[in-house]
Design a protein around this motif. Structure first.
Motif, PDB file in Angstrom:
ATOM      1  N   ASP A  54       0.799  -1.229   0.000  1.00  0.00           N
ATOM      2  CA  ASP A  54       0.000   0.000   0.000  1.00  0.00           C
ATOM      3  C   ASP A  54       0.834   1.284   0.000  1.00  0.00           C
ATOM      4  O   ASP A  54       0.272   2.367  -0.072  1.00  0.00           O
ATOM      5  CB  ASP A  54      -0.974   0.007   1.179  1.00  0.00           C
ATOM      6  N   TRP A  55       2.145   1.180   0.039  1.00  0.00           N
ATOM      7  CA  TRP A  55       2.953   2.389   0.112  1.00  0.00           C
ATOM      8  C   TRP A  55       4.162   2.379  -0.829  1.00  0.00           C
ATOM      9  O   TRP A  55       4.722   3.431  -1.135  1.00  0.00           O
ATOM     10  CB  TRP A  55       3.451   2.631   1.537  1.00  0.00           C
ATOM     11  N   PRO A  87       2.475  -3.784   4.935  1.00  0.00           N
ATOM     12  CA  PRO A  87       1.706  -2.562   4.648  1.00  0.00           C
ATOM     13  C   PRO A  87       1.769  -1.564   5.798  1.00  0.00           C
ATOM     14  O   PRO A  87       2.062  -1.928   6.938  1.00  0.00           O
ATOM     15  CB  PRO A  87       0.289  -3.089   4.466  1.00  0.00           C
ATOM     16  N   ARG A  88       1.486  -0.332   5.487  1.00  0.00           N
ATOM     17  CA  ARG A  88       1.387   0.699   6.531  1.00  0.00           C
ATOM     18  C   ARG A  88      -0.014   0.750   7.121  1.00  0.00           C
ATOM     19  O   ARG A  88      -0.181   1.069   8.290  1.00  0.00           O
ATOM     20  CB  ARG A  88       1.772   2.060   5.957  1.00  0.00           C
ATOM     21  N   LYS A  89      -1.015   0.453   6.302  1.00  0.00           N
ATOM     22  CA  LYS A  89      -2.394   0.423   6.800  1.00  0.00           C
ATOM     23  C   LYS A  89      -2.576  -0.865   7.605  1.00  0.00           C
ATOM     24  O   LYS A  89      -2.468  -1.963   7.057  1.00  0.00           O
ATOM     25  CB  LYS A  89      -3.397   0.458   5.652  1.00  0.00           C
ATOM     26  N   VAL A  90      -2.864  -0.717   8.871  1.00  0.00           N
ATOM     27  CA  VAL A  90      -2.922  -1.879   9.751  1.00  0.00           C
ATOM     28  C   VAL A  90      -4.110  -2.788   9.483  1.00  0.00           C
ATOM     29  O   VAL A  90      -4.098  -3.949   9.876  1.00  0.00           O
ATOM     30  CB  VAL A  90      -2.917  -1.460  11.243  1.00  0.00           C
ATOM     31  N   ASP A  91      -5.116  -2.296   8.795  1.00  0.00           N
ATOM     32  CA  ASP A  91      -6.290  -3.133   8.557  1.00  0.00           C
ATOM     33  C   ASP A  91      -6.188  -3.998   7.301  1.00  0.00           C
ATOM     34  O   ASP A  91      -7.103  -4.754   6.997  1.00  0.00           O
ATOM     35  CB  ASP A  91      -7.558  -2.273   8.498  1.00  0.00           C
ATOM     36  N   LEU A  92      -5.076  -3.947   6.574  1.00  0.00           N
ATOM     37  CA  LEU A  92      -4.927  -4.763   5.376  1.00  0.00           C
ATOM     38  C   LEU A  92      -4.624  -6.224   5.702  1.00  0.00           C
ATOM     39  O   LEU A  92      -4.935  -7.115   4.917  1.00  0.00           O
ATOM     40  CB  LEU A  92      -3.831  -4.209   4.469  1.00  0.00           C
ATOM     41  N   GLN A  95      -3.522  -9.019  12.585  1.00  0.00           N
ATOM     42  CA  GLN A  95      -2.357  -8.805  13.446  1.00  0.00           C
ATOM     43  C   GLN A  95      -1.474 -10.050  13.457  1.00  0.00           C
ATOM     44  O   GLN A  95      -0.246  -9.961  13.447  1.00  0.00           O
ATOM     45  CB  GLN A  95      -2.786  -8.430  14.870  1.00  0.00           C
TER      46      GLN A  95
END
Length: 150
Positions: A54-55, A87-92, A95
């Protein structure tokens, strides 16, 4: 009667299209240990791909230019594919998956280089690696890397 034939035609077109899309998809694993078992069973090397989905702009370009190409899809038949996303978005990712990916990165990508591709044997021994992707979008070095290890 025409309506029935039209509906039947439409149904079979949709089913055939879905099957073609399914056959075009690559089987990316997200667990290296599972991939190693498959690799041993099928006597195929492992292609381990590190991405920041995502980044990382070069990762996105490499995915489009290399991994989604018909040439790669053909060569992928001789590989066990593993993707380790950071990813930087934790919801992708869950955990649990993110924690697992961090352990694989700590072992195989200590410099946290993205994109990075490693070729591994079934025991996890590194056979080769290639890092980065040029803005010129030239995939020749990546295909050369594959050819050297297949």
């Amino acid at each position: 009667m025409k309506r029935l034939m039209y509906l039947a035609f439409l149904f079979f077109t949709v089913v055939a299209s879905a099957q073609m899309k399914k056959n075009n998809l690559l089987n990316w694993h997200t667990n290296l240990e599972e991939a190693q078992a498959i690799s041993k069973e099928n006597d195929k090397p492992i292609l381990l791909y590190f991405t920041g989905s995502d980044w990382c702009a070069p990762c996105k370009m490499l995915k489009e230019d290399f991994f989604e190409s018909p040439k790669f899809k053909e060569k992928a038949k001789d590989l066990v594919l593993v993707v380790i996303d950071y990813p930087r978005k934790v919801d992708l990712l869950s955990q649990k998956q993110l924690d697992y990916n961090k352990t694989v990165i700590a072992q195989y990508n200590k410099q946290q280089t993205f994109p990075k591709i490693l070729m591994l044997n079934p025991r996890g021994k590194e056979l080769g690696k290639i890092s980065g992707y040029s803005p010129s979008r030239d995939t020749s070095e990546h295909f050369k890397f594959l050819d050297e290890h297949l």
